[in-house]
Every structure is written in structure tokens, then in C-alpha cells.
Design an enzyme around this catalytic site. Structure first.
Site, short mmCIF file in Angstrom:
data_model
loop_
_atom_site.label_atom_id
_atom_site.label_comp_id
_atom_site.label_asym_id
_atom_site.label_seq_id
_atom_site.Cartn_x
_atom_site.Cartn_y
_atom_site.Cartn_z
N LEU A 10 0.82 -1.22 0.00
CA LEU A 10 0.00 0.00 0.00
C LEU A 10 0.85 1.26 0.00
CD1 LEU A 10 -2.84 -1.07 2.46
CD2 LEU A 10 -2.87 -1.05 -0.03
N GLY A 11 2.15 1.13 -0.16
CA GLY A 11 3.04 2.28 -0.16
C GLY A 11 3.11 2.97 -1.51
N GLN A 12 4.10 3.83 -1.64
CA GLN A 12 4.22 4.64 -2.86
C GLN A 12 4.42 3.75 -4.10
OE1 GLN A 12 7.67 7.20 -3.15
NE2 GLN A 12 6.77 8.44 -4.77
N TYR A 142 19.39 3.38 7.07
CA TYR A 142 18.74 2.96 5.82
C TYR A 142 19.78 2.36 4.87
CZ TYR A 142 15.83 3.41 1.59
OH TYR A 142 15.11 3.18 0.44
P1 NAD Z 1 6.44 3.28 1.51
O1 NAD Z 1 6.97 3.77 2.80
O2 NAD Z 1 5.63 4.20 0.66
O3 NAD Z 1 5.57 1.96 1.74
C1 NAD Z 1 6.01 0.94 2.60
C2 NAD Z 1 4.81 0.07 2.92
O4 NAD Z 1 5.27 -0.95 3.82
C3 NAD Z 1 3.68 0.80 3.65
O5 NAD Z 1 2.46 0.58 2.99
C4 NAD Z 1 3.67 0.22 5.06
O6 NAD Z 1 2.38 0.10 5.61
C5 NAD Z 1 4.30 -1.14 4.82
N1 NAD Z 1 4.95 -1.70 6.00
C6 NAD Z 1 5.67 -1.06 6.95
N2 NAD Z 1 6.08 -1.93 7.90
C7 NAD Z 1 5.60 -3.14 7.53
C8 NAD Z 1 5.67 -4.44 8.09
N3 NAD Z 1 6.31 -4.67 9.25
N4 NAD Z 1 5.08 -5.46 7.46
C9 NAD Z 1 4.41 -5.25 6.29
N5 NAD Z 1 4.29 -4.03 5.71
C10 NAD Z 1 4.88 -3.01 6.31
O7 NAD Z 1 7.69 2.69 0.67
P2 NAD Z 1 7.90 2.65 -0.91
O8 NAD Z 1 8.36 4.00 -1.34
O9 NAD Z 1 6.76 2.01 -1.58
O10 NAD Z 1 9.20 1.72 -0.95
C11 NAD Z 1 9.16 0.33 -1.16
C12 NAD Z 1 10.57 -0.19 -1.26
O11 NAD Z 1 11.29 0.52 -2.27
C13 NAD Z 1 11.41 -0.04 0.03
O12 NAD Z 1 12.28 -1.13 0.16
C14 NAD Z 1 12.22 1.21 -0.24
O13 NAD Z 1 13.41 1.23 0.50
C15 NAD Z 1 12.49 1.08 -1.72
N6 NAD Z 1 12.82 2.35 -2.36
C16 NAD Z 1 11.88 3.34 -2.49
C17 NAD Z 1 12.23 4.55 -3.08
C18 NAD Z 1 11.24 5.68 -3.24
O14 NAD Z 1 11.62 6.78 -3.67
N7 NAD Z 1 9.97 5.47 -2.93
C19 NAD Z 1 13.54 4.75 -3.55
C20 NAD Z 1 14.47 3.73 -3.39
C21 NAD Z 1 14.09 2.52 -2.81
#
Ligand code: NAD
Length: 316
Positions: A10-12, A142
Site C-alpha cells: 500500500l506504499g508509494q 537505511y
Molecule cells: P512506503 O513507505 O511508501 O511503503 C512501505 C509500505 O510498507 C507501507 O504501505 C507500510 O504500511 C508497509 N509496511 C511497513 N512496515 C511493515 C511491516 N512490518 N510489514 C508489512 N508491511 C509493512 O515505501 P515505498 O516507497 O513504496 O518503498 C518500497 C521499497 O522501495 C522499500 O524497500 C524502499 O526502500 C524502496 N525504495 C523506495 C524509493 C522511493 O523513492 N519510494 C527509492 C528507493 C528505494
């Protein structure tokens, strides 16, 4: 990839990844999971959805078995700024969750994807044209979890034969779900504020270059890598990928082409600025291009036009 389970969906990233996977592979074949379940969310209502905390390995295994999945896309993690505020929790979720997801993939013989980040680099890494294979001594929790995660995914491939794959994402810009507390979030916030108030106060200083990518290119990259011919992959996890590199005044200039009175000011947040200063200015994506044909469609100009249009359609 016939039946895919996505953690932290449900994240980004997950909010758009699940929708696209369901479009390509069928609604019933993509199982969304997260620690929360907002009943009106289209990812929850659009196909199978289960509550799974990734720190609970037994639950993750149970759900993966029940749905007979053959692919796991592991997204659940704490992002850079949040992880710096809660380092112990970040270690537990980012590393504990990853090893659990890898164990489930090993046991059920699943293909596996998880994203690393430009946060896996540190102040000793070459800043310009950052090579695929280079010094990685990050100073943030991180970054520590991301480098460790890259190594762990390599290990699960060489030791256990798990088909692990991954990319190092740059800052991702999108309009569907808000970002979850990263250092590059300013490049999303700025579009919302430009439309709402015609001005933006940036917590990242002028002149700070970071790699970025528009979400459609990020989603496409995940699927292309997962479908790539395994025999062509010399690297597996942590491919450098990026679409553009800019600093705050450049994105502001681009927005001004659409909102002419738009103004940017600066109130630098020392924590997030220090993280940004420790990351590369622009990374080299040659390995991803050569090994699985990575390409990005959106540059700053095309992304800005689309972001502003899509946010206006959302009523922002
Ligand atoms: P986000 O923070 O938008 O979403 C993370 C999701 O994980 C949330 O919906 C949250 O409810 C869920 N979550 C948190 N703790 C949890 C748990 N214990 N069990 C199950 N779910 C849990 O993150 P995102 O931006 O979608 O990123 C996803 C991945 O991509 C991550 O590994 C992040 O490090 C990586 N990433 C993202 C970006 C970016 O710009 N968005 C850039 C580089 C890497």
C-alpha cells in the site's frame, strides 16, 4: 511470474505496482499484503489482499502457501528519513522482513524481487557517474540495511539458488500514493504545493543533485527485470537505474513553465540534507541497459507536465 505476492503493497511503489501487475497478469494472480487494510483502497478491493506483518515469518509463509505463489516482490521497509529517526526499528523491519521473505522464497522456490536504493552508497562513493560496482560505506541506518540486503540477496542466489533480482531505485516521483518518508520526497511535495499554494519551501538545499525517476518507468523496470532472460544477468540484485538528475531550482524552473508565478524558498532540514549530501549526484546505469534493456521514458520536462496534469485531475 504466474502468481505474485507483494509485501508492503500500500506504499508509494506498491500502490501502482499491484495495479499494473493485476492489469498484466490478472487480478486474481496478484496477492497484495500490508500491515494495514483500508477498506476503500483500490489495491485492497481490486483483488486478493491479506494482512501480513513481514516480521512474522510464519504468517508470510502461510499466506504465500495458501495462495500458491511463485513470485515474491518484497517492498515493506522503512525509508531513509524514518529509518534515521528509528534506527533499531528500521533494522528489525528492513533486515528481519527481508530475511523472512527470502526464507519463504527459498522454501517455496519462488522468484524474488526487492529494491535497494541510491541510499546504499555513502560519502566515499564516487559522486559522478557512480559505477555499478564501487565503494559502499553508507553512514545511515537505511543505507546499512540496503547494502546488507543487496549482499543477502546475492547470498540466497549463490547458496540456495533462489532467483533473486533487484534494482537500486533513485528518488521516485508519483501522484497515486504519497511517499513514505524518504529524502527525495521534496520532489513530490513540490508539485502538490505548486498547485495548492503557488510556492514551496524546500528542506533540501539548492545545488543538491540527486537521481530521480517517474513511477511509470520504475514499475516498468521491475517487470522488465523480472521477465529478463536469466542467462543474460551478470549482476542480479541492485542494478543502478535512474532517469534524471536535478537539484531543487531546476525542478522549480520546470514548474514555472506551467505556473508562472511559482516561487521556491529554502529552509534546510539538516538531517535530510546530510543524507542527501552522502548520496551520489548521478549514477551510471550501463549494466542495467546492457543486461536487461533498462530504459526510461520520462525526463524532467515530460514528467513535470504529466505530474501537474494528473494532480489536477485528482482535484489538487
Ligand atoms: P512506503 O513507505 O511508501 O511503503 C512501505 C509500505 O510498507 C507501507 O504501505 C507500510 O504500511 C508497509 N509496511 C511497513 N512496515 C511493515 C511491516 N512490518 N510489514 C508489512 N508491511 C509493512 O515505501 P515505498 O516507497 O513504496 O518503498 C518500497 C521499497 O522501495 C522499500 O524497500 C524502499 O526502500 C524502496 N525504495 C523506495 C524509493 C522511493 O523513492 N519510494 C527509492 C528507493 C528505494
Amino acid at each position: 511470474m504466474k502468481k505474485i505476492l507483494v509485501t508492503g503493497c500500500l506504499g508509494q511503489i506498491g500502490s501502482e505496482l499491484v495495479t499494473e501487475l493485476r492489469r498484466r497478469y490478472g487480478n486474481e494472480n496478484v496477492v497484495g499484503t500490508d500491515i494495514r487494510k483500508p477498506e476503500d483502497n483500490p489495491v485492497v478491493t481490486g483483488g486478493p489482499f491479506e494482512i501480513v506483518d513481514v516480521t512474522d515469518r510464519a504468517r508470510l509463509l502461510e499466506v504465500a502457501k495458501e495462495h500458491k505463489v511463485d513470485t515474491i516482490m518484497h517492498l515493506a521497509a522503512l525509508l531513509s528519513a524514518v529509518a534515521e529517526a528509528k534506527p533499531q526499528l528500521a533494522w528489525n523491519i528492513n533486515m528481519g522482513g527481508l530475511v523472512n521473505a527470502l526464507e519463504v522464497a527459498r522454501e517455496l522456490k519462488c522468484q524474488f524481487f526487492t529494491p535497494s536504493s541510491i541510499g546504499a552508497f555513502g560519502p566515499d562513493t564516487p559522486k559522478e557517474n557512480t559505477p555499478q560496482d564501487t565503494i559502499q560505506r553508507p553512514k545511515t541506518m537505511y543505507g546499512v540495511t540496503k547494502v546488507s540486503g543487496e549482499l543477502l540477496c546475492d547470498y540466497y542466489h549463490t547458496k540456495f539458488g533462489v532467483d533473486t533480482r533487484g534494482v537500486r531505485f533513485p528518488g521516485l516521483i508519483s501522484y497515486v500514493a504519497l511517499p513514505g518518508g524518504g529524502t527525495t520526497d521534496y520532489a513530490v511535495d513540490i508539485y502538490y504545493e505548486a498547485l495548492k499554494n503557488g510556492k514551496y519551501t524546500s528542506y533540501i538545499d539548492k545545488g543538491t543533485y540527486m537521481d530521480m525517476m517517474y513511477m511509470p518507468d520504475a514499475i516498468n523496470a521491475i517487470i522488465t527485470l523480472m521477465e529478463a532472460d536469466e542467462s543474460k544477468l551478470k549482476h542480479r540484485n541492485a542494478f543502478n537505474i535512474a532517469a534524471m538528475s536535478f537539484e531543487p531550482t531546476q525542478i522549480a524552473e520546470e514548474i514555472k513553465k506551467h505556473i508562472k508565478d511559482f516561487e521556491i524558498t529554502f529552509e534546510v532540514d539538516p538531517v535530510r540534507q546530510a543524507i542527501a549530501d552522502s548520496w551520489p549526484d548521478c549514477i551510471d546505469c550501463t549494466a542495467a541497459k546492457e543486461e536487461w534493456g533498462f530504459k526510461a521514458e520520462y525526463d524532467l520536462e515530460k514528467m513535470t507536465k504529466d505530474m501537474l496534469e494528473k494532480l489536477k485531475e485528482k482535484g489538487i
